[in-house]
Design a protein around this motif. Structure first.
Motif, PDB file in Angstrom:
ATOM      1  N   SER A   1       0.834  -1.205   0.000  1.00 12.84           N
ATOM      2  CA  SER A   1       0.000   0.000   0.000  1.00 12.84           C
ATOM      3  C   SER A   1       0.865   1.249   0.000  1.00 12.84           C
ATOM      4  CB  SER A   1      -0.901   0.034   1.251  1.00 12.84           C
ATOM      5  OG  SER A   1      -1.746  -1.076   1.323  1.00 12.84           O
ATOM      6  N   ASP A   2       0.364   2.289  -0.640  1.00 14.78           N
ATOM      7  CA  ASP A   2       0.914   3.636  -0.490  1.00 14.78           C
ATOM      8  C   ASP A   2       2.408   3.684  -0.784  1.00 14.78           C
ATOM      9  OD1 ASP A   2      -1.515   5.209   0.763  1.00 14.78           O
ATOM     10  OD2 ASP A   2      -1.428   3.277   1.784  1.00 14.78           O
ATOM     11  N   LEU A   3       2.758   3.324  -2.036  1.00 13.47           N
ATOM     12  CA  LEU A   3       4.149   3.353  -2.448  1.00 13.47           C
ATOM     13  C   LEU A   3       4.665   4.788  -2.612  1.00 13.47           C
ATOM     14  CD1 LEU A   3       3.071   0.463  -3.164  1.00 13.47           C
ATOM     15  CD2 LEU A   3       4.584   0.520  -5.151  1.00 13.47           C
ATOM     16  N   HIS A   4       3.815   5.685  -3.099  1.00 13.19           N
ATOM     17  CA  HIS A   4       4.146   7.107  -3.289  1.00 13.19           C
ATOM     18  C   HIS A   4       5.445   7.284  -4.080  1.00 13.19           C
ATOM     19  CE1 HIS A   4       0.990   9.088  -0.887  1.00 13.19           C
ATOM     20  NE2 HIS A   4       1.021   7.988  -0.149  1.00 13.19           N
TER      21      HIS A   4
ATOM     22  N   VAL B   1     -15.993 -12.466   4.592  1.00 11.35           N
ATOM     23  CA  VAL B   1     -15.466 -11.312   3.870  1.00 11.35           C
ATOM     24  C   VAL B   1     -14.456 -10.570   4.746  1.00 11.35           C
ATOM     25  CG1 VAL B   1     -16.003  -9.164   2.652  1.00 11.35           C
ATOM     26  CG2 VAL B   1     -17.658 -11.058   2.630  1.00 11.35           C
ATOM     27  N   LEU B   2     -13.330 -10.219   4.146  1.00  9.03           N
ATOM     28  CA  LEU B   2     -12.344  -9.344   4.776  1.00  9.03           C
ATOM     29  C   LEU B   2     -12.116  -8.161   3.847  1.00  9.03           C
ATOM     30  CD1 LEU B   2      -9.089 -10.351   6.601  1.00  9.03           C
ATOM     31  CD2 LEU B   2      -9.094  -8.414   5.043  1.00  9.03           C
ATOM     32  N   VAL B   3     -12.216  -6.944   4.388  1.00 10.01           N
ATOM     33  CA  VAL B   3     -11.981  -5.712   3.632  1.00 10.01           C
ATOM     34  C   VAL B   3     -10.688  -5.094   4.139  1.00 10.01           C
ATOM     35  CG1 VAL B   3     -12.851  -3.428   3.006  1.00 10.01           C
ATOM     36  CG2 VAL B   3     -14.463  -5.326   3.369  1.00 10.01           C
ATOM     37  N   THR B   4      -9.735  -4.849   3.235  1.00 10.52           N
ATOM     38  CA  THR B   4      -8.469  -4.263   3.632  1.00 10.52           C
ATOM     39  C   THR B   4      -8.182  -3.017   2.806  1.00 10.52           C
ATOM     40  OG1 THR B   4      -6.095  -4.657   3.953  1.00 10.52           O
ATOM     41  CG2 THR B   4      -7.134  -5.757   2.065  1.00 10.52           C
ATOM     42  N   SER B   5      -7.637  -1.997   3.451  1.00  8.06           N
ATOM     43  CA  SER B   5      -7.376  -0.717   2.785  1.00  8.06           C
ATOM     44  C   SER B   5      -5.997  -0.201   3.160  1.00  8.06           C
ATOM     45  CB  SER B   5      -8.438   0.310   3.181  1.00  8.06           C
ATOM     46  OG  SER B   5      -8.345   0.595   4.574  1.00  8.06           O
ATOM     47  N   GLY B   6      -5.631   0.922   2.542  1.00  9.19           N
ATOM     48  CA  GLY B   6      -4.409   1.639   2.878  1.00  9.19           C
ATOM     49  C   GLY B   6      -4.768   3.051   3.291  1.00  9.19           C
TER      50      GLY B   6
ATOM     51  N   GLN C   1      -6.838  -1.915   8.164  1.00  5.87           N
ATOM     52  CA  GLN C   1      -5.979  -0.958   7.470  1.00  5.87           C
ATOM     53  C   GLN C   1      -4.550  -1.471   7.616  1.00  5.87           C
ATOM     54  OE1 GLN C   1      -6.516   3.082   8.998  1.00  5.87           O
ATOM     55  NE2 GLN C   1      -8.602   2.548   9.611  1.00  5.87           N
ATOM     56  N   VAL C   2      -3.775  -1.355   6.544  1.00  5.29           N
ATOM     57  CA  VAL C   2      -2.379  -1.800   6.558  1.00  5.29           C
ATOM     58  C   VAL C   2      -1.501  -0.640   6.111  1.00  5.29           C
ATOM     59  CG1 VAL C   2      -0.709  -3.445   5.633  1.00  5.29           C
ATOM     60  CG2 VAL C   2      -3.047  -4.194   6.117  1.00  5.29           C
ATOM     61  N   GLY C   3      -0.361  -0.509   6.763  1.00  2.00           N
ATOM     62  CA  GLY C   3       0.509   0.637   6.547  1.00  2.00           C
ATOM     63  C   GLY C   3       1.223   0.645   5.211  1.00  2.00           C
ATOM     64  N   SER C   4       2.034   1.669   5.036  1.00  2.00           N
ATOM     65  CA  SER C   4       2.742   1.940   3.790  1.00  2.00           C
ATOM     66  C   SER C   4       4.033   1.142   3.687  1.00  2.00           C
ATOM     67  CB  SER C   4       3.052   3.440   3.719  1.00  2.00           C
ATOM     68  OG  SER C   4       3.952   3.740   2.679  1.00  2.00           O
ATOM     69  N   THR C   5       4.473   0.915   2.464  1.00  2.00           N
ATOM     70  CA  THR C   5       5.791   0.309   2.259  1.00  2.00           C
ATOM     71  C   THR C   5       6.909   1.279   2.614  1.00  2.00           C
ATOM     72  OG1 THR C   5       5.774   1.017  -0.066  1.00  2.00           O
ATOM     73  CG2 THR C   5       5.021  -1.221   0.411  1.00  2.00           C
TER      74      THR C   5
ATOM     75  N   GLY D   1       6.974   0.446   7.771  1.00  2.00           N
ATOM     76  CA  GLY D   1       7.443  -0.079   6.494  1.00  2.00           C
ATOM     77  C   GLY D   1       7.118  -1.547   6.341  1.00  2.00           C
ATOM     78  N   VAL D   2       5.975  -1.861   5.680  1.00  2.00           N
ATOM     79  CA  VAL D   2       5.427  -3.215   5.747  1.00  2.00           C
ATOM     80  C   VAL D   2       4.876  -3.697   4.415  1.00  2.00           C
ATOM     81  CG1 VAL D   2       4.739  -2.877   8.164  1.00  2.00           C
ATOM     82  CG2 VAL D   2       3.087  -2.415   6.338  1.00  2.00           C
ATOM     83  N   TRP D   3       4.581  -5.000   4.388  1.00  2.37           N
ATOM     84  CA  TRP D   3       3.711  -5.627   3.402  1.00  2.37           C
ATOM     85  C   TRP D   3       2.828  -6.602   4.175  1.00  2.37           C
ATOM     86  CZ3 TRP D   3       4.259 -10.942   3.112  1.00  2.37           C
ATOM     87  CH2 TRP D   3       5.454 -11.471   3.605  1.00  2.37           C
ATOM     88  N   ALA D   4       1.722  -6.999   3.577  1.00  2.00           N
ATOM     89  CA  ALA D   4       0.785  -7.912   4.241  1.00  2.00           C
ATOM     90  C   ALA D   4       0.612  -9.173   3.417  1.00  2.00           C
ATOM     91  CB  ALA D   4      -0.568  -7.246   4.458  1.00  2.00           C
TER      92      ALA D   4
END
Length: 388
Positions: free
Chosen positions: A102-105, A296-301, A318-322, A327-330
């Motif tokens: 998520s959220d590579l920017h 159902v699982l809903v995941t966002s950034g 919600q999962v954090g940014s790379t 600094g993560v991945w899921a």
């Protein structure tokens, strides 16, 4: 506000059914011994650490156990004992694995609300590129059969940023599907910005426009474009009927993973910046999902933070940014009887050095607010309906 609480030197970041991820900073250079103290568990490793942040994965552990990890050695003033419970083993055979980032920017050079945190490391690649590359590589090494990129792939939608994204994906040996974030729709300062649809055509990218549906063994994956051009917040309204049709048609014995960029808000007021999808729209959506499918699982950034809540039997994360702390991945592992979410810190030294440095954002509060709770990052969901 949910705060992360941890020891200042070494702490537990993630758990799996057979593993614990430990991470650290402020350790003195020297040997670091990590040992599970329970007599029936064979886990005893020694690492050489320096003064930089780091992380390690302890593997081969029993599932569903409360374990004590003792850290000792010249790098610590004295032994430290850490408790962690591994996740329970899910019923049935493993069916598939999928990862998200998520959220590579891509394209940004700074971090923080006012862009005051510069990258102090002399590295040939900007920190968003090296962090995304490391996260993607570690997700593939973990066994991901497909990857979902949950928006804000670029920082301003410039052609050069989209090219960076395409170049990164060319290095990944598994399919990558993306969805747009608000940053991908350009910026007043962007130079000849491309819309996500234009970038998909120009660079051969898979980007939800507005909905992508993928079927894996035991799992239907939906990627939804929730963006509204020129706005930070999002909406599901334009694609809601198509989404509900796709959910209703999914196998009721399997699972549904829904990937969004904007977070579903559990409260009328957002938990800080940025705003996501309003509470009323979010609650109505979850009620419809709960009635349409049991798993159902809903995941966002979008927020760069880690949170977990639920409604109508639907799990929301919600999962954090790379690219910034932590600094993560899921990863999502689907079994015949359930699904597991695990979140890992990206361990590559050139990535974790920067992501740990970026913890000082928000006057130092970011390192406490962004990680959230361990059980919001790593958990199991058992299906109420099983395969025969």
């Amino acid at each position: 506000m949910i705060l992360n609480r941890r020891t200042p030197s070494i702490w537990v970041f993630g758990v799996d059914h057979d593993a614990i991820q430990l991470t650290w900073r402020l350790l003195a250079p020297g040997p670091l011994r990590l040992r599970v103290v329970e007599d029936d568990v064979d886990c005893d490793v020694t690492l050489q650490v320096d003064a930089t942040p780091g992380a390690v994965l302890l593997t081969g552990l029993p599932s569903g156990r409360l374990l004590t990890v003792e850290a000792s050695g010249a790098s610590l003033a004295g032994p430290v004992r850490l408790l962690a419970r591994t996740l329970a083993a899910l019923p049935g055979e493993e069916l598939c694995r999928i990862a998200t980032v998520s959220d590579l920017h891509l394209g940004t050079e700074v971090f923080g609300h006012r862009g005051t945190i510069d990258d102090p490391f002399l590295h040939p690649d900007p920190h968003p590129v090296r962090c995304a590359r490391a996260a993607l590589g570690e997700a593939v090494a973990w066994g991901a059969e497909a990857i979902v990129a949950k928006g804000d792939l670029t920082n301003k939608g410039n052609p050069s940023e989209w090219r960076q994204y395409a170049d990164l994906l060319a290095e990944v040996p598994v399919p990558v599907d993306g969805l747009p974030g608000n940053h991908d729709h350009g910026h007043p300062e962007a130079r000849h910005a491309l819309t996500p649809a234009e970038a998909a055509g120009a660079f051969g990218l898979s980007i939800a426009q507005p909905l992508t549906v993928r079927d894996l063994p035991g799992l239907r994956v939906l990627l939804i474009d929730t963006t509204r051009g020129g706005r930070h917040g999002g909406t599901l309204a334009p694609v809601l009927h198509d989404v509900m049709d796709a959910v209703a048609e999914a196998d009721p014995a399997g699972g549904v993973l829904i990937a969004l960029h904007h977070q579903l808000q559990p409260h009328r007021l957002p938990e800080g910046w940025p705003p996501g999808i309003g509470r009323d729209e979010s609650a109505s959506f979850l009620d419809l999902l709960g009635a349409a499918h049991p798993h159902v699982l809903v995941t966002s950034g979008h927020t760069h933070r880690h949170r977990r809540w639920g409604r109508a039997g639907v799990v929301v994360t919600q999962v954090g940014s790379t690219k910034d702390f932590p600094g993560v991945w899921a990863g999502y592992v689907v079994h015949e009887g359930g699904m597991r979410q695990i979140v890992r810190r990206t361990q590559a030294p050139d990535a974790i050095a920067w992501t740990d440095y970026s913890r000082v954002a928000a006057f130092g509060a970011w390192e406490h607010a962004a990680p959230g709770r361990l059980d919001a990052r790593c958990f199991d969901i058992a299906w109420s309906r099983r395969h025969p």
